[in-house]
Design a protein around this motif. Structure first.
Motif, PDB file in Angstrom:
ATOM      1  N   PHE A  52      -7.619  -2.812  11.821  1.00  6.78           N
ATOM      2  CA  PHE A  52      -7.236  -1.601  11.236  1.00  6.78           C
ATOM      3  C   PHE A  52      -7.213  -0.398  12.040  1.00  6.78           C
ATOM      4  N   ASN A  57      -1.056  -1.821  10.388  1.00  4.80           N
ATOM      5  CA  ASN A  57      -2.062  -2.827   9.494  1.00  4.80           C
ATOM      6  C   ASN A  57      -2.352  -1.795   8.351  1.00  4.80           C
ATOM      7  N   VAL A  58      -2.797  -0.695   8.638  1.00  5.24           N
ATOM      8  CA  VAL A  58      -3.363   0.161   7.405  1.00  5.24           C
ATOM      9  C   VAL A  58      -2.242   0.449   6.428  1.00  5.24           C
ATOM     10  N   TYR A  59      -1.130   0.601   6.887  1.00  5.07           N
ATOM     11  CA  TYR A  59      -0.054   1.020   6.162  1.00  5.07           C
ATOM     12  C   TYR A  59       0.276  -0.320   5.113  1.00  5.07           C
ATOM     13  N   LEU A  61      -1.781  -2.606   4.404  1.00  2.00           N
ATOM     14  CA  LEU A  61      -2.638  -2.726   3.299  1.00  2.00           C
ATOM     15  C   LEU A  61      -2.743  -1.828   2.205  1.00  2.00           C
ATOM     16  N   PHE A  62      -2.334  -0.588   2.458  1.00  2.00           N
ATOM     17  CA  PHE A  62      -2.125   0.265   1.660  1.00  2.00           C
ATOM     18  C   PHE A  62      -0.837  -0.382   0.524  1.00  2.00           C
ATOM     19  N   ILE A  63       0.057  -0.608   1.004  1.00  2.00           N
ATOM     20  CA  ILE A  63       1.444  -0.990   0.260  1.00  2.00           C
ATOM     21  C   ILE A  63       0.742  -2.318  -0.647  1.00  2.00           C
ATOM     22  N   PHE A  65      -2.013  -3.169  -1.476  1.00  2.00           N
ATOM     23  CA  PHE A  65      -2.997  -2.588  -2.526  1.00  2.00           C
ATOM     24  C   PHE A  65      -2.258  -1.911  -3.825  1.00  2.00           C
ATOM     25  N   VAL A  66      -1.025  -1.049  -3.552  1.00  2.00           N
ATOM     26  CA  VAL A  66      -0.435  -0.407  -4.567  1.00  2.00           C
ATOM     27  C   VAL A  66       0.362  -1.545  -5.271  1.00  2.00           C
TER      28      VAL A  66
END
Length: 79
Positions: A52, A57-59, A61-63, A65-66
């Motif tokens: 991360f 990779n953070v992006y 993970l966020f997508i 999760f949403v």
């Protein structure tokens, strides 16, 4: 001082040295070398940090999760 006198002096100094082999309790180190990057205790924290630190990779993970939240809730449904 010539080389023979210097050699004699160094050989006398060497004869006064005491070497203790195989006893790590004297200096407190076991003289081992560890070349592994991970241990059992730090595998997950280091692996997560390595993954991360990249913004992509953070992006994702966020997508993800949403999308997971959108599957189980009606918060984003229009009327």
């Amino acid at each position: 001082m010539d080389s023979s006198a210097e050699a004699l002096r160094t050989s006398q100094e060497d004869s006064n040295r005491i070497l203790v082999l195989g006893n790590s309790e004297i200096n407190g180190s076991d003289n081992s070398i560890r070349t592994s990057k991970y241990t059992i205790l730090n595998f997950f924290p280091k692996a997560i940090r390595e993954q991360f630190r990249r913004v992509g990779n953070v992006y994702f993970l966020f997508i993800g999760f949403v999308m997971l939240i959108g599957t189980y809730t009606t918060a984003w449904e229009s009327a």
